[in-house]
Design an enzyme around this catalytic site. Sequence first.
Site, short mmCIF file in Angstrom:
data_model
loop_
_atom_site.label_atom_id
_atom_site.label_comp_id
_atom_site.label_asym_id
_atom_site.label_seq_id
_atom_site.Cartn_x
_atom_site.Cartn_y
_atom_site.Cartn_z
CG MET A 151 9.14 23.46 0.34
SD MET A 151 8.08 24.40 -0.65
CE MET A 151 7.22 25.36 0.75
CE1 TYR B 256 12.86 31.42 5.28
CE2 TYR B 256 13.03 29.06 4.83
CZ TYR B 256 12.75 30.32 4.46
OH TYR B 256 12.24 30.61 3.11
NE ARG C 120 -5.91 -0.23 11.11
CZ ARG C 120 -4.67 -0.40 10.61
NH1 ARG C 120 -3.95 0.67 10.58
NH2 ARG C 120 -4.28 -1.42 9.93
CE LYS D 159 -0.25 -0.55 4.98
NZ LYS D 159 -0.75 -1.36 6.03
C1 PLP Z 1 0.08 -2.03 6.71
C2 PLP Z 1 -0.52 -3.43 7.08
C3 PLP Z 1 0.27 -4.71 7.21
C4 PLP Z 1 1.76 -4.36 7.15
O1 PLP Z 1 2.22 -3.91 8.35
P1 PLP Z 1 3.70 -3.74 8.80
O2 PLP Z 1 3.92 -3.03 9.95
O3 PLP Z 1 4.35 -2.71 7.84
O4 PLP Z 1 4.56 -5.10 8.62
C5 PLP Z 1 -0.38 -5.72 7.51
N1 PLP Z 1 -1.62 -5.97 7.53
C6 PLP Z 1 -2.60 -4.81 7.57
C7 PLP Z 1 -4.02 -5.02 7.63
C8 PLP Z 1 -2.14 -3.55 7.18
O5 PLP Z 1 -2.92 -2.45 7.41
#
Ligand code: PLP
Length: 343
Positions: A292, A244, A130, A37
């Site tokens: 930046m 800055y 979550r 992702k």
């Molecule tokens: C992002 C994610 C992972 C991977 O987690 P890491 O800590 O990066 O290894 C695995 N399962 C779910 C559901 C996630 O959202």
Amino acid sequence: MDPAANLRLTIDTAAIADNWRRLAAMSGGATCGAAVKADGYGLGAQAVVDALARAGCRDVFIASWSEAAALATPAGTRLAVLHGVQDGEMATALASDAVPVLNTPAQVAAWAAAAPGRACDVMIDTGMNRLGLTPADAALLDGLTIDTLHSHLACADTAADPMNARQLAAFRAVAAAVPARRRALANSAGIALGTDYAFDLTRPGLAIYGGVPCSALGGLRQVVAIHARLIQVRDVPEGATVGYGATWRAPHRTRVGVLNLGYADGYWRGFADRGRAWAGDVACPVIGRVSMDLVMVDLGRADAGEGDWLAIDFDLPAAAAASGLSQYELLTGLGHRYSRDYA
Ligand SMILES: *Cc1c(COP(=O)(O)O)cnc(C)c1O
């Protein structure tokens, strides 16, 4: 031809494959997948997926259908969309080879109605609050064809946290009652908790990219290297200030290098007075605030001048400790101004 960037990201795809193989070995008898992702944690999802497919990875996890659409999936790779299927996304989901990970009773009902008999994944929330169905909602899954039943650990990076065992027990109870081809619980740190947590499939992300979520995962290969160009070098007299806010004052006459790298490139303010660049084997500390597009370093005795390239310290655990950011934030924040070399 594009003008050359004065900022370079080198991504070691052989290290990505090696890290994944190590996680696959640690997963015991479970199949090892990969979380890709956020554009492969900022490194380029397509290059990551291609490298992992060559290494033998067959299960890839992304967040959304737009991430799925952006990927040319290698033959034999299965894509799963972690955010499930929202209102308005069903037509896209049905037309896609990717599989939704259903998270809510409404998503389960919509999938059962729109795609009777078609396989999906399901996420069970075992205490993180979550994404996912509650264990009590699992009764709604009757009749659904579930490929992989998932849950996700909240505290895997702290092995001693009692939450891990609680989530494991809760997931086992649901998995015993819900028929599915496979079960999956562990992210990177979850793999390090041992094969009790591995079930049939693991979902590492961070550790594939060289991040170290817990000490048991030390020794992974660093994947990312940053090089930035010195676009100006100046002699700053004793007592003058740099950057800055005039926060850094020269204790003596100092050769200052101005690097083509800033917070818009994911080199965040936490590196002010704490980051480091290297000119060969001479360490050049960051002085003053990060701008930046620019950051200044003390060149000391380094034999480096305008136009030269310096290596930026970006060892993930050390950079996270120095900057106060997580390794996840450092990777996913890298930005779009780098030229990217896949080695
Ligand atoms: C992002 C994610 C992972 C991977 O987690 P890491 O800590 O990066 O290894 C695995 N399962 C779910 C559901 C996630 O959202």
